[in-house]
Motif scaffolding. Structure first.
Motif, PDB file in Angstrom:
ATOM      1  N   ASN A  18      -8.167  30.932 -18.417  1.00  0.00           N
ATOM      2  CA  ASN A  18      -8.895  31.733 -19.202  1.00  0.00           C
ATOM      3  C   ASN A  18      -7.889  32.835 -19.996  1.00  0.00           C
ATOM      4  O   ASN A  18      -6.837  32.757 -19.360  1.00  0.00           O
ATOM      5  CB  ASN A  18     -10.290  32.194 -18.564  1.00  0.00           C
ATOM      6  N   SER A  19      -8.464  33.567 -20.928  1.00  0.00           N
ATOM      7  CA  SER A  19      -7.567  34.485 -21.475  1.00  0.00           C
ATOM      8  C   SER A  19      -7.039  35.504 -20.624  1.00  0.00           C
ATOM      9  O   SER A  19      -5.780  35.809 -20.718  1.00  0.00           O
ATOM     10  CB  SER A  19      -8.354  35.028 -22.677  1.00  0.00           C
ATOM     11  N   TYR A  33      -6.847  27.477 -11.035  1.00  0.00           N
ATOM     12  CA  TYR A  33      -6.722  27.318 -12.288  1.00  0.00           C
ATOM     13  C   TYR A  33      -5.327  27.050 -12.730  1.00  0.00           C
ATOM     14  O   TYR A  33      -4.220  27.268 -12.022  1.00  0.00           O
ATOM     15  CB  TYR A  33      -6.940  28.680 -13.079  1.00  0.00           C
ATOM     16  N   GLU A  86     -15.882  36.252 -14.061  1.00  0.00           N
ATOM     17  CA  GLU A  86     -15.668  35.178 -14.689  1.00  0.00           C
ATOM     18  C   GLU A  86     -15.066  34.322 -14.047  1.00  0.00           C
ATOM     19  O   GLU A  86     -15.097  33.095 -14.524  1.00  0.00           O
ATOM     20  CB  GLU A  86     -14.654  35.842 -15.856  1.00  0.00           C
ATOM     21  N   LYS A 135      -9.273  24.364 -12.910  1.00  0.00           N
ATOM     22  CA  LYS A 135      -9.802  24.489 -14.150  1.00  0.00           C
ATOM     23  C   LYS A 135      -8.666  25.297 -15.324  1.00  0.00           C
ATOM     24  O   LYS A 135      -7.709  25.781 -14.732  1.00  0.00           O
ATOM     25  CB  LYS A 135     -11.055  25.593 -13.914  1.00  0.00           C
TER      26      LYS A 135
END
Length: 203
Positions: free
Chosen positions: A88-89, A68, A44, A85
């Motif tokens: 994410n989870s 991130y 991912e 970025k």
């Protein structure tokens, strides 16, 4: 992922090194938890391979990276400027777990993907100005074990090798980055892939 029940070792080991504050947890995440994190991140994360300049020559960086962040703060190191970025989870989940033990709210994670033993990270300190005076760097290792080398900047007799295990957590804080450098050296051994997450605060 909190349903995993395999044995974890959250007993910290404080490294007895001068001018340093380094703590190591050999099994912060269980083997099952660590392996699942590894596979999710491998698939991912938006990995990239940047160019670096060494003595005027341009080379491909010997690993893949990704940045991130919870804010839009960029991060610059070794002549490379990275722009984050959104988390994410899965990164948020890992971040929450390390914040529980460190009691620090991290803004950013720099990920490194070492594809095999020929991928490496040269001698450096995490002392960029964006990180502040005494940065706290929290490093999570997933996948193959790699040797983490430390050396004192002035006292050449002071050095340490540490094997970073699958699911381990390493915390460097205080004046560590002022006095010590660290690296992940190349290896001629047949080494499987490794993912490293280094959480930090960038304001």
């Amino acid at each position: 992922m909190d349903l995993f029940t395999s044995e974890k070792n959250n007993t910290p080991i404080k490294l007895a090194l001068p001018d340093a504050n380094i703590t190591y947890y050999s099994s912060f995440f269980s083997p099952e938890e660590s392996s699942e994190y590894f596979q999710i991140l491998l698939n991912e994360i938006e990995w990239q391979e940047d160019d670096i300049k060494v003595f005027g020559k341009t080379y491909k960086q010997p690993r893949l990276t990704a940045l991130y962040g919870m804010n839009n703060a960029s991060y610059r190191y070794s002549g490379i400027t990275m722009f984050p970025k959104p988390f994410n989870s899965i990164l948020k989940e890992i971040k929450t777990k390390i914040e529980e033990i460190t009691e620090i709210k991290f803004t950013t994670v720099l990920l490194n993907f070492y594809r095999d033993g020929s991928d490496s990270n040269g001698w450096h300190s995490d002392d960029e100005k964006e990180l502040g005076e005494n940065p706290v760097i929290v490093s999570i290792s997933l996948g193959a074990e790699r040797t983490f080398r430390l050396r004192h900047k002035k006292d050449k007799t002071q050095k340490k090798n540490l094997i970073l295990q699958h699911g381990s957590l390493l915390i460097m804080k205080g004046e560590t980055q002022h006095h010590w450098q660290h690296c992940i050296p190349k290896s001629k051994k047949d080494i499987k892939p490794r993912i490293n997450l280094t959480f930090r605060v960038i304001k």
